[in-house]
Scaffold this active site. Structure first.
Site, mmCIF file in Angstrom:
data_model
loop_
_atom_site.group_PDB
_atom_site.id
_atom_site.type_symbol
_atom_site.label_atom_id
_atom_site.label_comp_id
_atom_site.label_asym_id
_atom_site.label_seq_id
_atom_site.Cartn_x
_atom_site.Cartn_y
_atom_site.Cartn_z
ATOM 1 N N ARG A 288 7.547 19.033 82.695
ATOM 2 C CA ARG A 288 6.854 18.042 83.310
ATOM 3 C C ARG A 288 5.706 18.442 84.239
ATOM 4 O O ARG A 288 6.167 19.229 85.141
ATOM 5 C CB ARG A 288 7.748 16.840 84.174
ATOM 6 C CG ARG A 288 7.058 15.724 85.044
ATOM 7 C CD ARG A 288 6.587 16.197 86.305
ATOM 8 N NE ARG A 288 6.318 14.824 87.098
ATOM 9 C CZ ARG A 288 5.694 15.185 88.333
ATOM 10 N NH1 ARG A 288 5.525 16.288 89.082
ATOM 11 N NH2 ARG A 288 5.550 13.853 88.917
ATOM 12 N N ASP A 290 2.957 18.445 86.718
ATOM 13 C CA ASP A 290 2.551 17.684 87.965
ATOM 14 C C ASP A 290 1.081 17.333 88.284
ATOM 15 O O ASP A 290 0.314 18.378 88.071
ATOM 16 C CB ASP A 290 3.025 18.479 89.366
ATOM 17 C CG ASP A 290 2.603 17.846 90.576
ATOM 18 O OD1 ASP A 290 3.355 16.901 90.853
ATOM 19 O OD2 ASP A 290 2.046 18.493 91.227
ATOM 20 N N VAL A 292 -1.680 16.303 86.993
ATOM 21 C CA VAL A 292 -2.556 16.847 86.157
ATOM 22 C C VAL A 292 -4.146 16.225 86.273
ATOM 23 O O VAL A 292 -5.181 17.014 85.804
ATOM 24 C CB VAL A 292 -2.484 16.892 84.541
ATOM 25 C CG1 VAL A 292 -1.118 17.750 84.241
ATOM 26 C CG2 VAL A 292 -2.524 15.608 84.341
ATOM 27 N N HIS A 293 -4.197 15.043 87.022
ATOM 28 C CA HIS A 293 -5.568 14.660 87.179
ATOM 29 C C HIS A 293 -6.202 15.797 88.040
ATOM 30 O O HIS A 293 -7.501 15.431 88.381
ATOM 31 C CB HIS A 293 -5.388 13.331 88.018
ATOM 32 C CG HIS A 293 -4.240 13.081 88.958
ATOM 33 N ND1 HIS A 293 -2.893 12.977 88.869
ATOM 34 C CD2 HIS A 293 -4.332 13.476 90.170
ATOM 35 C CE1 HIS A 293 -2.155 12.935 89.894
ATOM 36 N NE2 HIS A 293 -3.124 13.179 90.839
ATOM 37 N N GLU A 323 2.117 13.817 84.512
ATOM 38 C CA GLU A 323 1.972 12.996 85.634
ATOM 39 C C GLU A 323 0.189 12.829 85.734
ATOM 40 O O GLU A 323 -0.169 13.964 86.060
ATOM 41 C CB GLU A 323 2.550 13.382 87.022
ATOM 42 C CG GLU A 323 2.211 12.544 88.192
ATOM 43 C CD GLU A 323 2.592 13.243 89.751
ATOM 44 O OE1 GLU A 323 2.597 12.286 90.475
ATOM 45 O OE2 GLU A 323 2.387 14.195 89.822
ATOM 46 N N ASP A 413 8.779 11.271 94.693
ATOM 47 C CA ASP A 413 7.581 10.966 95.327
ATOM 48 C C ASP A 413 7.637 9.792 95.950
ATOM 49 O O ASP A 413 7.087 9.270 97.336
ATOM 50 C CB ASP A 413 6.248 10.920 94.444
ATOM 51 C CG ASP A 413 5.565 12.314 94.182
ATOM 52 O OD1 ASP A 413 5.604 12.928 95.191
ATOM 53 O OD2 ASP A 413 4.837 12.403 93.494
ATOM 54 N N ILE A 415 10.093 7.989 97.104
ATOM 55 C CA ILE A 415 11.109 7.934 98.083
ATOM 56 C C ILE A 415 10.289 8.610 99.199
ATOM 57 O O ILE A 415 10.076 8.274 100.273
ATOM 58 C CB ILE A 415 12.451 8.251 97.973
ATOM 59 C CG1 ILE A 415 12.954 7.272 96.760
ATOM 60 C CG2 ILE A 415 13.217 8.078 99.199
ATOM 61 C CD1 ILE A 415 14.344 7.896 96.323
ATOM 62 N N ASN A 417 7.571 10.239 99.731
ATOM 63 C CA ASN A 417 5.993 9.741 100.127
ATOM 64 C C ASN A 417 5.955 8.767 101.618
ATOM 65 O O ASN A 417 5.097 8.558 102.175
ATOM 66 C CB ASN A 417 5.230 9.414 99.231
ATOM 67 C CG ASN A 417 4.687 10.549 98.471
ATOM 68 O OD1 ASN A 417 4.709 11.780 98.858
ATOM 69 N ND2 ASN A 417 4.217 10.344 97.398
#
Length: 629
Positions: A288, A290, A292-293, A323, A413, A415, A417
């Site tokens: 997965r 993380d 990537v934007h 993500e 995230d 939870i 965040n």
């Protein structure tokens, strides 16, 4: 010889030598694949060391028992040296930049194991020493995936996870997803502060101990994925800026500092090789990626996906998950990435379940019911529309299969965040959460549970780190300042209630509590998850190959009906009602399942009660069109 080399060498032995879980010393060692950078066995007891240090004028290798030796410049910033040394040797590089006569001692950024933390020495590791007990394992098809996200430390470490494996199999889980394991400062961390992406954090395991866990997971018939972070390095222990300044851009920033420069082939190779290491050497079943934007070069993501597919080959199931706030549907094309975490789906449902509208939930408040219909029928809510920040986000996604989306009601995230790390059972009505859970588990998208979801845990999952001194102060105050605009934390006294990320108590409060899971009310929740996942395996998964969304429509405020044509010629219909009033539904025979027992009779008379969900599965009549509502 430096002081660090005088220290106890047990760390090096645990990384490179056997303690009964690996193959026999003296067996032939032949790596099927070798990363370009780092320390790699070559032949005749020799180790090749290679470092990219484009800002350095000179690099020396300081190797335990062998003193200091200059490395050979190879051009384009690469330095290389071959030595005859053992597979448990500790070493480090001393890099000399302009104006620095003494040089700086640094660990290998491609180290697979460290001694004495992120600023200590590196240990040479034999990549082929572990003798796999289940070498025939090839994974499972993506359609069978039911993910269970785990923080390895907060679930009791390797032994804690190993203890839970039989129960996860019984529950209906088919894939474990580990939060990042890369070495980072201190003894506890979410994992996203990693500065040594090749090295397993020593407080979790040696490389061979991690391989033994993966092997045991496979022995239970489960896949195991790893969350990897390629968009930034943590704030402590990253020495690349000293000797490899071109690794980062000075013209583009991310929330964590200068962007990694993926325009450079050496940088691309460093991360692609890292992904290959986890898939080929450690035999993870998928990764997965993380956030990537925060990677500006889309073509790197294309190259990464294509290369991993090619190198892993067709004989193993290899699953790649993104993500990506940019909602780039084009990256989910066949041959690239299997799926994306469906934040739009989660955010819309969270708004409907809790009424919250702060932060990123603000984008999902207006027309929330229609947004849920869009998410159920097309995947992304944002497919090119502007978000609250005014920027267009997303690409059309209605053509994608439902399995291109990983849905969840909670994850680390969503939870963690939160300022106080509350879980959904404390934020919404139990019947509403049950209805949303049934939608999660029986709709065709890939479901993800966060550890503890399966028994309705109410323990928090807080943001925790183990920084010290000024950095600890900055992290604590920065964390509290993040919530200054939230009504509940607008004054200083309120913000002091936000737990200190660096306090050991913050981590301890976030750990799973087996006593909670054993309480009768929580056992009932677990049994419901088990029954609903059994229905998914029996009735939904066999039809996911070739499944497609037919449409989703708003029934009433907070109520949506969705339909999917499954690949086995069955029609799946789900109606969820999160309002406080009953809504009219069209009976479609006996339901496959309802979110609670008292719903069945009402549905038969054309009513779906408040805070309820119903699922029908019936043979298709062949009239379903290709269009989506």
């Amino acid at each position: 010889m430096s002081a660090s080399f005088q220290a106890d060498d047990s760390a090096g032995k645990s990384a490179g030598e056997s303690t009964g879980i690996t193959g026999q010393p003296g067996e032939p060692r032949r790596a099927a694949w070798t990363p370009f950078y780092g320390a790699s066995p070559v032949a005749d007891g020799r180790i090749r060391f290679r470092l990219w240090a484009p800002s350095a004028q000179r690099v020396d290798l300081e190797c335990e028992g062998l003193g200091s030796q200059p490395m050979r410049p190879m051009g384009d910033g690469d330095f290389e040296l071959e030595l005859e040394c053992s597979l448990s040797t500790a070493y480090r590089y001393r890099v000399f930049v302009e104006g620095d006569d003494d040089g700086m001692a640094v660990p290998d950024p491609a180290s697979k194991a460290l001694r004495d933390g992120v600023d200590g020495s590196t240990c040479v590791v034999d990549p082929d020493r572990y003798a796999w007990r289940h070498p025939e394992w090839t994974g499972r098809p993506w359609q069978q995936t039911v993910i269970y996200e785990v923080h390895l430390g907060a679930c009791g470490g390797i032994e804690g996870l190993r203890h839970r494996l039989p129960a996860l199999v019984e529950l209906g889980i088919t894939a474990i997803e580990l939060m990042p394991l890369a070495e980072c400062p201190g003894e506890r961390n979410w994992g996203y502060d990693g500065v040594q992406p090749y090295a397993v954090a020593a407080y979790y395991a040696s490389p061979d101990e991690l391989k033994a866990l993966i092997d045991e997971v496979h022995g239970h018939g489960l896949m195991i994925f790893l969350d990897v972070v390629y968009n930034h390095f943590g704030p402590d222990g990253n020495f690349l800026t000293h000797y490899a300044k071109p690794f980062f851009r000075d013209d583009l920033q991310t929330p964590w500092g200068g962007a990694i420069d993926f325009r450079r082939p050496q940088v691309r190779r460093f991360f692609i090789d890292n992904a290959l290491m986890w898939l080929l050497e450690y035999r993870f079943d998928g990764l997965r990626f993380d956030a990537v934007h925060a990677i500006s070069e889309r073509d790197f993501l294309v190259e990464l996906g294509q290369t991993l597919r090619e190198r892993v080959g067709p004989d193993r199931h290899c699953h790649l998950i993104l993500e990506n706030e940019h909602n780039q549907a084009s990256l989910l094309a066949p041959g690239l990435y299997d799926a994306q975490w469906a934040d739009d789906w989660h955010n819309t449902l969270h708004v409907l379940l809790t009424g919250e509208r702060e932060g990123y939930y603000a984008d999902f408040v207006d027309d929330a019911t229609q947004k849920l219909a869009t998410a159920l029928g097309e995947g992304f809510v944002y497919q090119g529309q502007p978000s609250r920040k005014g920027e267009a986000r997303g690409e059309p996604s209605g053509h994608l299969p439902p399995t291109a989306f990983v849905n969840f009601l909670q994850n680390h995230d969503q939870i963690g965040n939160r300022a106080l790390g509350e879980r959904l059972p404390l934020l919404t009505e139990p019947e509403a959460l049950d209805a949303a859970t049934l939608l999660l588990l029986l709709s065709p998208a890939i479901p993800l549970l966060f550890m503890g979801d399966e028994w309705g845990s109410t323990r928090p999952f807080l943001f925790f780190t183990d920084h010290h001194d000024a950095l600890a102060d900055a992290v604590r105050e920065g964390r509290r300042q993040e919530f200054a605009d939230f009504p509940a934390f607008q004054d200083l006294e309120q913000r002091q209630r936000i737990p200190d990320p660096n306090a050991a108590a913050t981590f301890e409060a976030s750990c799973l509590d087996d006593a909670e899971a054993a309480a009768p009310e929580h056992r009932r929740v677990r049994e419901r998850f088990r029954r609903w996942l059994a229905l998914r395996h029996r009735h939904i998964i066999p039809g996911l190959e070739g499944a497609r969304a037919i449409g989703a429509r708003v029934v009433a405020d907070k109520a949506v009906e969705s339909r999917w044509q499954l690949g086995d010629e069955q029609m799946l219909t789900i109606v969820i009602n999160l309002s406080s009033q009953a809504v009219v539904v069209e009976p479609q025979g006996a339901p496959l399942v309802c979110s609670r027992e008292d719903v069945t009779d009402a549905v038969a008379s054309g009513q779906l009660p408040a805070l309820a969900c119903v699922v029908w599965l019936r043979p298709s009549d062949g009239s379903a069109g290709a269009s989506r509502a």
